[in-house]
Design an enzyme around this catalytic site. Sequence first.
Site, PDB file in Angstrom:
ATOM      1  N   GLN A 236      82.563  59.167  48.276  1.00 27.61           N
ATOM      2  CA  GLN A 236      82.725  58.955  46.842  1.00 27.61           C
ATOM      3  C   GLN A 236      82.090  60.085  46.044  1.00 27.61           C
ATOM      4  OE1 GLN A 236      81.898  54.289  47.242  1.00 27.61           O
ATOM      5  NE2 GLN A 236      82.296  54.832  45.113  1.00 27.61           N
ATOM      6  N   ARG A 383      81.111  47.778  42.838  1.00 28.72           N
ATOM      7  CA  ARG A 383      81.981  47.631  41.684  1.00 28.72           C
ATOM      8  C   ARG A 383      81.204  47.270  40.422  1.00 28.72           C
ATOM      9  NH1 ARG A 383      88.199  46.559  42.014  1.00 28.72           N
ATOM     10  NH2 ARG A 383      88.683  47.232  39.919  1.00 28.72           N
ATOM     11  N   CYS A 384      80.101  47.977  40.223  1.00 28.93           N
ATOM     12  CA  CYS A 384      79.394  47.837  38.957  1.00 28.93           C
ATOM     13  C   CYS A 384      78.562  49.072  38.819  1.00 28.93           C
ATOM     14  CB  CYS A 384      78.475  46.621  38.954  1.00 28.93           C
ATOM     15  SG  CYS A 384      77.140  46.752  40.134  1.00 28.93           S
ATOM     16  N   GLU A 759      84.601  48.572  36.441  1.00 29.91           N
ATOM     17  CA  GLU A 759      83.581  47.689  36.984  1.00 29.91           C
ATOM     18  C   GLU A 759      83.255  46.523  36.068  1.00 29.91           C
ATOM     19  OE1 GLU A 759      81.628  51.000  39.771  1.00 29.91           O
ATOM     20  OE2 GLU A 759      80.809  50.904  37.768  1.00 29.91           O
TER      21      GLU A 759
END
Lengths: 805, 277
Positions: A236, A383-384, A759
């Site tokens: 990522q 996902r935040c 997110e």
Amino acid sequence: MNDQTLTPEERAANLKGMGCARKRVEDVRFTQGKGNYVDDIKLDGMLFGDFVRSPYAHARVVSVNKEAALAVPGVVAVLTAEDLAPLGLHWMPTLAGDKQMVLADGKVLFQGQEVAYVVAEDRYIAADAVELVEVEYEELPVITDPFEALKSDVVLREDLEGQTEGAHGPRKHHNHIFTWEQGDKDATEAVLAEADVVAEEMVYYHRTHPCPLETCGCVASMDKVTGKLTLYGTFQAPHAIRTVVSLISGLAEHNIRVISPDIGGGFGNKVGAYAGYVCSVVASIVTGKPVKWVEDRMENLMSTAFARDYWMQGKIAATKDGKITGLWCHTTADHGGFDACADPTKFPAGFMNICTGSYDIPTAYLAVDGVYTNKAPGGVAYRCSFRVTEAAYFIERMIEVLAIKLNMDAAELRRINFIKADQFPYQSALGWEYDSGDYHTAWDKALKAVDYDGLRAEQAQRVEDFKAGKTRKLLGIGLTHFTEIVGAGPVKNCDILGLGMFDSCEIRIHPTGSAIARLGTISQGQGHATTFAQIIASEIGLPADDITLEEGDTDTAPYGLGTYGSRSTPVAGAATAMAARKIRAKAQMIAAYLLEVHDDDVEWDVDRFAVKGAPERFKTMKEIAFAAYNQAIPGLEPGLEAVSYYDPPNMTYPFGAYICVMEIDVDTGEWEVRKFYALDDCGTRINPMIIDGQVHGGVTEALAIAMGQEIAYDEMGNVKTGTLMDFFLPTAWETPNYITDYTVTPSPHHPIGAKGVGESPNVGGVPCFSNAVHDAFRPFGLVQSHMPHDHWRIWKIANGLGMHG
Amino acid sequence: MIPAGFEYHRPGDIASAIGILQEHGDEARVIAGGHSLIPMMKLRMAEMGHLVDLQAIDELKGVKIGSDTVSLGAMVTQHEMITHDGLASAIPLIREAALQIADPQVRYMGTVGGNVANGDPGNDMPGLMQCLNATFELSGPDGNRSVAARDFYEAAYFTAREDEEILTRISIPVPAAGVGQAYEKQKRKIGDYATAAAAVMFGQGTASVAMTNLADTPIWSADASTALAGGDVEGCVAAMLDAIDPVADNRGPVEFKKHVAAVMLRRAIDRAQSRAG
Ligand SMILES: Cc1cc2nc3c(=O)[nH]c(=O)nc-3n(C[C@H](O)[C@H](O)[C@H](O)COP(=O)(O)OP(=O)(O)OC[C@H]3O[C@@H](n4cnc5c(N)ncnc54)[C@H](O)[C@@H]3O)c2cc1C
């Protein structure tokens, strides 16, 4: 030509720029099986790596015998810590200022920890040889509870024994990592002492895992002739990985090329560095052959970065009419065997200090204690943004708990405490400056959309019916108003391993008026190739369809910190707009030259520069692009390209109002989401279809987390949920229908006013589902119960409230 | 998730398959749909030198509907059990239960023979077959024999089948007209084994009750069935709760499973009753 017949609106529509629900250009290859993932990479003579992993959560490694494994035909090498030690690679630095064993160095600290790395000529031989490596263990006492860890005599990290100072200040105990404090402790305690009402609760956000569909993996390929290492991987943050590989391997950075090909989901799991990368690189350097390592699902769930595992003790103070006066939080954070959290360096608990949420809370205090246990390391932002879903879950539960204490409607309690639109930019008690927001408008729109009053009336009737024995189903109305903090971030306070968290974009316009743009980020499903082309299209008037996007190759893309924490649009999206504006500025000079007027006498008009007051005299961007390559323009270099490195002045603060209506069967614990309404405000909307897709995906992951997904351990430290049979990933069947909605409050400091969105749905969704469960039982006396709300835990709530007769 | 090496055999008839099993003893194992066996092989919890694929044996295929007996070939897939109209009208309970197994992808491959021979207490078909009072036909080196489904299961993964025997067909008596049937299963998600499942036949003065994943074998209870036949629902539930012996796992603790078992059973009884003529 020159399409003079088209109106400006028609010309703008032809660009498919910002605001257009343009179809995802990536999907052409993904839907035809033409994606190119790490496991699709096949190089000549490629070898395969596989790990021997510890079956124990805490044990001394007495000996490792490789002989039988090495005797298998086709086995090339078996690496242990002893082999890596001379290179100094048996340990590696973590993103959190700690260090982590690459291969077990004398002991193991979690089940699934890497002990030896087998390299073989094919994947099957490697797996067979793994079975033949004989490891002798001596079991040690296992600690899976962070509170116990802080009391125990058992020293987990013997390598740190005696070190009272960690990367983030003093360590209070041999299993303690750091204490991080924000806000004003004394003032907050004074407010609590004097308050009309104080609600207190332990809010546990359980351990879970990002579980991307594609697991982690890499192919390391050392070319002994050129001295260049190419590392393909599911990264990522490819540029940061290049720097890290250079720093820890000693290879010069220009001799390392990192390539992130297509990535099948990341969700924070693929930000950090794993033993597999280091071992594959070493194996390739040693053998001179490419080495592939791809973990399987169980390895991914057991050993790569987990998320959450925060025990949040909260106190919230208010006046008797519900005005919140103070918030206090002490978090015990279970980090596992090594501190490998992926947070900006100065934020060991991420942005947990956004935990005052959407509310105007004048006084607050937060302390977080990081603790070692015998669990896998990680603590990533699944996902935040960094620890934001923990913060949102905490405050949104505390609001509900306070509403119960005050005997107030939770929607009304939120409304009277929201930060008001005219208070932005808003300074929070825990140190953030919220850029923009209009919470009341969003909230009222949401309540109206679901007919909130009607739902409450239905719920009251349902409670009556239940008490009268007419139904065994309860109705829960879950409310959440969340504020995210995304777009890390300003270099002044955000860095990872000392690398400032700016991001970048380089745009090259080709002579015929098409373009290529390269960014420092990397899409893992977000659709960057679609949306960033739309930003450029609107900024410079070339059709999005004529713009190629490229990311992930460190030899070609400009340096950037990658994609996680919803930072791509806030940071790289801003860089994209800024690079495009540089191009437009040069285009203006070219146009003026071609039109034989002064630079200031032309003005921008969708896809062209026109002479002010004479719109029929213009040069389109296509014409300008060609001129940039074939005209000798005095004072201007040929060509048309630009690069921008963007250091954001602030984070962006997306927000949203979510409402869930849930039916719950008290006899079986089964639940059904009857309605889920998600209103998101992410500022300027670049592609509404992509936003909807991001919301659908994020809410679905939130559903999974709230309603069943967890990484659970038994007392021996065995992972109980290591397969997708037990680790809940919703299928189409479990996924409800979602109603999406929006308001638009642009970010005042972002060049196009955009905030992140990918997110938000997870941050807002988790408390919303959880609150729905709690709300269903509120009329029967429930105050707080821990996630995940799977069938038996919901049943246990009902059972505890005496609902089974 | 990489299985150990094995020899692959694909015999064309039952006799050759038995021959291979005899030759290699406990080194050999038959594979049907592979959807229980292959995961175990990938986890290296099952390792065998010889895999005997039954896909090419025609004798093991096909659904035969007789007036009082239905015969299912061991290799009939779960998908076929759902889509076979004759079967659905003869014994609707089979389709209802098969629809609760796993997901469509698993059901395309998974077979009824594999499901009942496997011996996993989580499988749905064993309890169903006990409820229906089915008989399993086995072929081995010593010839053929039949074992009642209600006598087949000994413990988790231990059945009355000998290592060198192949389960060839399943015979099921067609329930009398007017007997209501229902299958109720609670699971955490699609693709999950039962937290608790109940198969019930009820009507015309008869009843048969079996449950799944609540002990190390499926549980058919004579007492529960007799009580229900006499219209005593409470007695039926009590007898069944007495017979089951669930263990705690990720699906929940024992008390929860017992509670859900009773709920599933009651719901199945209600539904079977509503369908009884
Ligand atoms: C994700 C997933 C979810 C599932 N969920 C469920 C569920 O909810 N309910 C359920 O009931 N099942 C479930 N299953 C299991 C599935 O139904 C299997 O297909 C079934 O259990 C075995 O059938 P098979 O044909 O695949 O057998 P195989 O896997 O090929 O074999 C299973 C075992 O039976 C033996 N065997 C197979 N056929 C014969 C034969 N004719 N004679 C003798 N021995 C034989 C094999 O040697 C092996 O030991 C699930 C499977 C998966 C992968």
